[in-house]
Design an enzyme around this catalytic site. Sequence first.
Site, PDB file in Angstrom:
ATOM      1  N   LYS A  59       0.862  -1.338   0.016  1.00 23.07           N
ATOM      2  CA  LYS A  59      -0.198   0.198   0.076  1.00 23.07           C
ATOM      3  C   LYS A  59       1.044   1.272  -0.019  1.00 23.07           C
ATOM      4  CE  LYS A  59      -3.495   2.397   2.703  1.00 23.07           C
ATOM      5  NZ  LYS A  59      -4.754   2.295   3.669  1.00 23.07           N
ATOM      6  N   GLU A  71      10.679  -4.686   4.420  1.00 29.37           N
ATOM      7  CA  GLU A  71      10.934  -6.042   4.108  1.00 29.37           C
ATOM      8  C   GLU A  71      10.445  -6.401   2.715  1.00 29.37           C
ATOM      9  OE1 GLU A  71       9.309  -4.826   6.640  1.00 29.37           O
ATOM     10  OE2 GLU A  71       9.145  -5.886   8.230  1.00 29.37           O
ATOM     11  N   GLY A 118      -5.110  -1.848   4.881  1.00 33.05           N
ATOM     12  CA  GLY A 118      -4.260  -2.863   4.242  1.00 33.05           C
ATOM     13  C   GLY A 118      -4.947  -4.329   4.540  1.00 33.05           C
ATOM     14  N   ARG A 119      -5.352  -4.559   5.719  1.00 39.11           N
ATOM     15  CA  ARG A 119      -6.014  -5.730   6.010  1.00 39.11           C
ATOM     16  C   ARG A 119      -7.373  -6.076   5.538  1.00 39.11           C
ATOM     17  NH1 ARG A 119      -4.867  -2.636  10.260  1.00 39.11           N
ATOM     18  NH2 ARG A 119      -6.537  -1.666  11.461  1.00 39.11           N
ATOM     19  N   GLU A 144      -5.162  -6.819  14.658  1.00 39.72           N
ATOM     20  CA  GLU A 144      -4.419  -5.356  14.213  1.00 39.72           C
ATOM     21  C   GLU A 144      -5.864  -4.306  14.162  1.00 39.72           C
ATOM     22  OE1 GLU A 144      -0.826  -4.883  11.284  1.00 39.72           O
ATOM     23  OE2 GLU A 144      -2.555  -4.631  10.056  1.00 39.72           O
ATOM     24  N   HIS A 158      -5.243 -33.032  17.685  1.00 35.92           N
ATOM     25  CA  HIS A 158      -4.031 -34.031  17.899  1.00 35.92           C
ATOM     26  C   HIS A 158      -3.052 -33.312  18.704  1.00 35.92           C
ATOM     27  CE1 HIS A 158      -6.204 -37.506  16.377  1.00 35.92           C
ATOM     28  NE2 HIS A 158      -6.499 -36.585  15.734  1.00 35.92           N
ATOM     29  N   LYS A 187       9.201  -0.496  14.088  1.00 33.70           N
ATOM     30  CA  LYS A 187       9.609  -0.234  12.653  1.00 33.70           C
ATOM     31  C   LYS A 187      10.522   0.606  12.811  1.00 33.70           C
ATOM     32  CE  LYS A 187       5.403  -0.995   9.995  1.00 33.70           C
ATOM     33  NZ  LYS A 187       4.462  -0.399   8.770  1.00 33.70           N
TER      34      LYS A 187
HETATM   35  O1  F6P Z   1       3.045  -3.176   9.578  1.00 36.41           O
HETATM   36  C1  F6P Z   1       1.737  -3.306   9.423  1.00 36.41           C
HETATM   37  C2  F6P Z   1       1.417  -2.970   8.168  1.00 36.41           C
HETATM   38  O2  F6P Z   1       1.235  -1.701   8.225  1.00 36.41           O
HETATM   39  C3  F6P Z   1      -0.139  -3.585   7.848  1.00 36.41           C
HETATM   40  O3  F6P Z   1      -0.972  -2.907   8.562  1.00 36.41           O
HETATM   41  C4  F6P Z   1      -0.040  -3.872   6.478  1.00 36.41           C
HETATM   42  O4  F6P Z   1      -0.941  -4.771   5.900  1.00 36.41           O
HETATM   43  C5  F6P Z   1       1.462  -4.481   6.182  1.00 36.41           C
HETATM   44  O5  F6P Z   1       2.268  -3.446   7.177  1.00 36.41           O
HETATM   45  C6  F6P Z   1       1.935  -4.004   4.804  1.00 36.41           C
HETATM   46  O6  F6P Z   1       1.995  -2.705   4.587  1.00 36.41           O
HETATM   47  P1  F6P Z   1       2.381  -2.148   3.055  1.00 36.41           P
HETATM   48  O7  F6P Z   1       1.171  -2.783   2.327  1.00 36.41           O
HETATM   49  O8  F6P Z   1       2.087  -0.911   2.795  1.00 36.41           O
HETATM   50  O9  F6P Z   1       3.701  -2.723   2.817  1.00 36.41           O
END
Ligand code: F6P
Length: 557
Positions: free
Chosen positions: A206, A212, A267-268, A353, A384, A512
């Site tokens: 987003k 990462e 995002g979620r 979240e 199990h 972060k």
């Molecule tokens: O760090 C959490 C978060 O911001 C989530 O809310 C989001 O879905 C995810 O990281 C990835 O964010 P982005 O889509 O901006 O890479």
Amino acid sequence: MTPLTERPAWKALWSHFTRARDWHMRALFDADPQRAARFTIEQCGLTLDYSKNRITSQTMTLLQQLAKESDLDARITEMFAGGHINRTEDRAACHVALRNRSDEPMSIDGEDVMPRISSVLERMARFARAVRSGDWLGYTNQPITDIVNIGIGGSDLGSLMVCQALKAFSHPRLNMHFISNVDSSQLKETLRRVHAQTTLFIIESKTFTTHETLTNAHTAREWFLHRAHDDRAIARHFVAVSTNGRAVAEFGIDPENMFEFWEWVGGRFSLWSAIGLPIMLYLGEQNFLKLLDGAHAMDRHFREAPPEANMPVLLALLGIWYINFFGAGSHVIAPYDQDLHRLPAFIQQLDMESNGKRTTLEGQCVEYETAPIIWGETGINGQHAFFQLLHQGTHISPIDFIASLDSHGSLPGHHEILMANMFAQAEAFMRGRNADEVIAELRAQGLDAASVRRILPFRVFDGNRPSNTLLLERLDPSCLGALIALYEHKIFVQGVIWNINSFDQWGVELGKQLASTIHAELRGTCAPQPHDASTRRLIERYLAVNAPNVPPATAQH
Ligand code: F6P
């Protein structure tokens, strides 16, 4: 807004709870032959049986009254009207517009967003058709066989969960891979299995600033260029999904190859947007639209049904009952379906979240519990492994059992064993096994009275452990869309009752920021920064094994 703990229904629920906490569900079932029918609701291809809960009709009436006193109706209206319900970021949270399959316009900040949504959907569909038909060719003129999605959190889990859940509907030529972890083993392993000539990378973020994701994306690009030896080939093999066009262009992806979505999509909650591109590629346009249809049907139900017949509202209220009154700190998601094995992880992000908050909309600290810890695993494996604690441990953890009625191509005999186990577990959690039953069973096995006395305390199960059973007509795009929307709305309703903002996530920011400082220290590009003694020693321990990449002399301070 009257604070939650001062609402009349909240107080009435507490007084009701002093009686309810001693009820046993066995007795409730014995007293009411209509109980299962009374507490079952069918909607949008889903059947929810919530009769195995520690409730009566009065409990539900009081909980519905609580929803009313929390102004739920007005908040639902506000969400569908594109109001700025994400108060701390002063923006709408209007994922329902993305799956608005009616002809009604949906307005956000004075603009009907439906034309923009349709145009991105159309671009996604054109692209998906080209890739799926084999018309979209890689740099050596071969069709795409592998799609690697690079993203994390909301830019990973939704598409990953749906693609795995619906793989029975997938394109036979396409293999999907999801890379989220910056630990390079995931990427290395995937890159070993694919060929640059036939692989499409989708970079999903987003913000397009997530460390990462960008690290994985850069590594994937280097890997690709090392093989293609031509920057122009990037355009055939890299596309992006983001709200941040500038950062996408800086990364080197042609804006023609970017699919956009908007700030008002959390995002979620984004799998319905262009973030769902991997789903459309893997399952096809029609199946993606059916997923939207299923979610839209649930949206309509949520918007129109009265609280007593409203599936998301009922699930939310049951959660409130256990979290706030019984003190249940966790909630288990147990799909009895291997294809739904990432559903617990998806709902975990969605719920934790969204509602893992302690500050009310007015900025006060809450005086009650909010989101539970969501965890889970496929139910049959959980049985199990960890179900022992759920049966006889000291914690109460309500469980959602989820399964498909249709066996969708299961091998002969397997599906009924699966379902028998799920039904049996829900029954065992509810009934337990009392002393008389244990004694009768052990005596029937020939144990003498002394042995029975000795073993009795260990063999008794209190039962009375709550669960919901959710049956999908079948695991198909429409039912899955409805199921996901069900949980989204459940979480929203709980956030409304707790008077918190379900749509921000400030809590993830601190880690972060600190990670970015520590990363510079590990690379040797900055001098040691002030940290607590533990963190300092851990950094030093790491540096003793891994010398910084950049010599200290050139470090920037
Ligand atoms: O760090 C959490 C978060 O911001 C989530 O809310 C989001 O879905 C995810 O990281 C990835 O964010 P982005 O889509 O901006 O890479």
